[in-house]
Design an enzyme around this catalytic site. Structure first.
Site, PDB file in Angstrom:
ATOM      1  N   ASP A 290      14.710  13.842  31.346  1.00  0.00           N
ATOM      2  CA  ASP A 290      15.747  13.477  32.301  1.00  0.00           C
ATOM      3  C   ASP A 290      15.219  13.471  33.730  1.00  0.00           C
ATOM      4  O   ASP A 290      15.078  14.531  34.355  1.00  0.00           O
ATOM      5  CB  ASP A 290      16.910  14.484  32.176  1.00  0.00           C
ATOM      6  CG  ASP A 290      18.027  14.187  33.150  1.00  0.00           C
ATOM      7  OD1 ASP A 290      18.887  15.066  33.358  1.00  0.00           O
ATOM      8  OD2 ASP A 290      18.046  13.070  33.710  1.00  0.00           O
TER       9      ASP A 290
ATOM     10  N   ASP B 198      17.155   7.218  36.816  1.00  0.00           N
ATOM     11  CA  ASP B 198      17.612   8.354  36.024  1.00  0.00           C
ATOM     12  C   ASP B 198      17.513   8.090  34.519  1.00  0.00           C
ATOM     13  O   ASP B 198      18.417   7.489  33.916  1.00  0.00           O
ATOM     14  CB  ASP B 198      19.069   8.672  36.404  1.00  0.00           C
ATOM     15  CG  ASP B 198      19.588   9.921  35.708  1.00  0.00           C
ATOM     16  OD1 ASP B 198      20.742  10.309  35.971  1.00  0.00           O
ATOM     17  OD2 ASP B 198      18.836  10.497  34.883  1.00  0.00           O
TER      18      ASP B 198
HETATM   19  N1  LIG Z   1      22.091  13.070  32.758  1.00  0.00           N
HETATM   20  C1  LIG Z   1      21.795  14.344  32.124  1.00  0.00           C
HETATM   21  C2  LIG Z   1      22.376  14.465  30.771  1.00  0.00           C
HETATM   22  C3  LIG Z   1      21.651  14.158  29.652  1.00  0.00           C
HETATM   23  C4  LIG Z   1      22.231  14.282  28.404  1.00  0.00           C
HETATM   24  C5  LIG Z   1      23.534  14.724  28.331  1.00  0.00           C
HETATM   25  C6  LIG Z   1      24.146  14.903  27.028  1.00  0.00           C
HETATM   26  C7  LIG Z   1      25.409  15.346  26.785  1.00  0.00           C
HETATM   27  C8  LIG Z   1      25.516  15.374  25.416  1.00  0.00           C
HETATM   28  C9  LIG Z   1      24.312  14.931  24.909  1.00  0.00           C
HETATM   29  O1  LIG Z   1      23.477  14.642  25.894  1.00  0.00           O
HETATM   30  N2  LIG Z   1      24.258  14.993  29.410  1.00  0.00           N
HETATM   31  C10 LIG Z   1      23.692  14.864  30.622  1.00  0.00           C
END
Ligand SMILES: NCc1ccc(-c2ccco2)nc1
Length: 324
Positions: free
Chosen positions: A32, A216
């Protein structure tokens, strides 16, 4: 020294997961570039929340060290979040090893993570000033790896419905066409933030005001200012903003226009095929372009990054883009 790791898309390209070895244990994590914590599902995560996740067990690692009393707590733009305790361990990504990397153990995770059984945590690749560990902020894997890299860069080559890759420490010129187009980054907010100079819908003229954006990898879609979103969907006759679907949808039979973002001299084209993001199951399709919620900068997530080869240059604080 460098590393090359495969990035495998989940269904609908919702996220991309990469194998990471921590103290000899391998978990698939979501890389990320919009956050700066490396956290994992672990033996410290409540068993009711562990479900079918792969968990990290620090007790089985001979190199794990607890950072006593250190904690972390993070919340993401999509409303999900997690929190917990901290230690250090040896972390290896695609053959690149960092010793004494801060590894954050989740003692609580939000429901979005519990139910996403393929995602066993995040590896943050934004700037370390966004790391949430207290009382002492920790460095990201990429920041710690920097000194051992031949080039202080990582690159992202994400793809639609097929494996892509992240490379650390080198630029593989076979992964893109032509030359890289570099743009300066403002990392004062901790993001890979830069200026977009205009946009065009389909084969229309490039216009609009310049705006700030972040690159991002941890966001699925391409989130833009409401005015650009409205302008784009005005070109798709059946488009409507659906509360039930959670954003703009249109008939799946529609011809979806490209979007071009002008970044300096570089015209970054996102093909319409990527902007028809997913099927809702009722003959309508969900758009890859959606509102950024008025937060003052655009979020160029995976929908955008699938169309470009991207260089995240930590040494020169810049981003490089090229078509693939
Ligand atoms: N932008 C950061 C991020 C990455 C993944 C997730 C996420 C939530 C449920 C599964 O994955 N949430 C936020």
């Amino acid at each position: 020294v460098g590393g090359d790791v495969t990035a495998t898309p989940e269904s609908d390209d919702n996220e991309y997961l990469c194998p990471v070895t921590i103290g000899g244990q391998t978990l698939n994590l979501d890389f990320d570039s919009g956050s700066s914590d490396l956290w994992v599902f672990s033996t410290s995560t409540p068993s009711s929340e562990q479900q079918s996740h792969t968990i990290y067990n620090p007790a089985k690692s001979s190199t794990f060290k607890e950072l006593n009393g250190f904690t972390w707590q993070i919340s993401y733009g999509d409303g999900s979040g997690a929190s917990g305790t901290v230690g250090t361990d040896t972390v290896t990504v695609g053959g690149l090893t960092v010793k004494n990397q801060a590894v954050e153990l989740a003692t609580a995770v939000s429901s979005e993570f519990v139910t996403d059984s393929a995602n066993n945590g995040l590896l943050g690749l934004a700037w370390s000033n966004l790391n949430t560990v207290e009382p002492t902020q920790q460095q990201t894997f990429f920041a710690n790896a920097g000194p051992q890299l031949q080039q202080n860069v990582f690159t992202a080559d994400l793809r639609h419905d097929q494996p892509g890759s992240y490379d650390f420490g080198f630029i593989d010129t076979s992964k893109f066409q032509g030359n890289l187009n570099y743009v300066p980054v403002d990392n004062s907010q901790g993001f890979w933030q830069f200026t977009v100079d205009g946009y065009a819908v389909g084969d229309g003229a490039t216009g609009g005001n310049s705006f700030s954006a972040i690159a991002d990898t941890g966001t699925t879609l391409l989130l833009l200012d409401d005015n650009i979103v409205s302008d784009y969907y005005s070109q798709i006759s059946s488009a409507q903003n659906s509360n039930s679907a959670g954003g703009f949808v249109f008939d799946c039979t529609e011809d979806v226009p490209d979007l071009t973002l002008q970044i300096g001299d570089y015209a970054a084209v996102v093909p319409g095929s990527l902007l028809n993001f997913s099927q809702n199951g009722d003959g309508t399709c969900f758009g890859g372009i959606q509102s950024d919620g008025g937060q003052g900068f655009a979020i160029l997530g995976d929908v955008f990054l699938k169309a470009q080869f991207t260089v995240f240059d930590q040494g020169n604080v810049q981003l490089g883009f090229a078509p693939k």
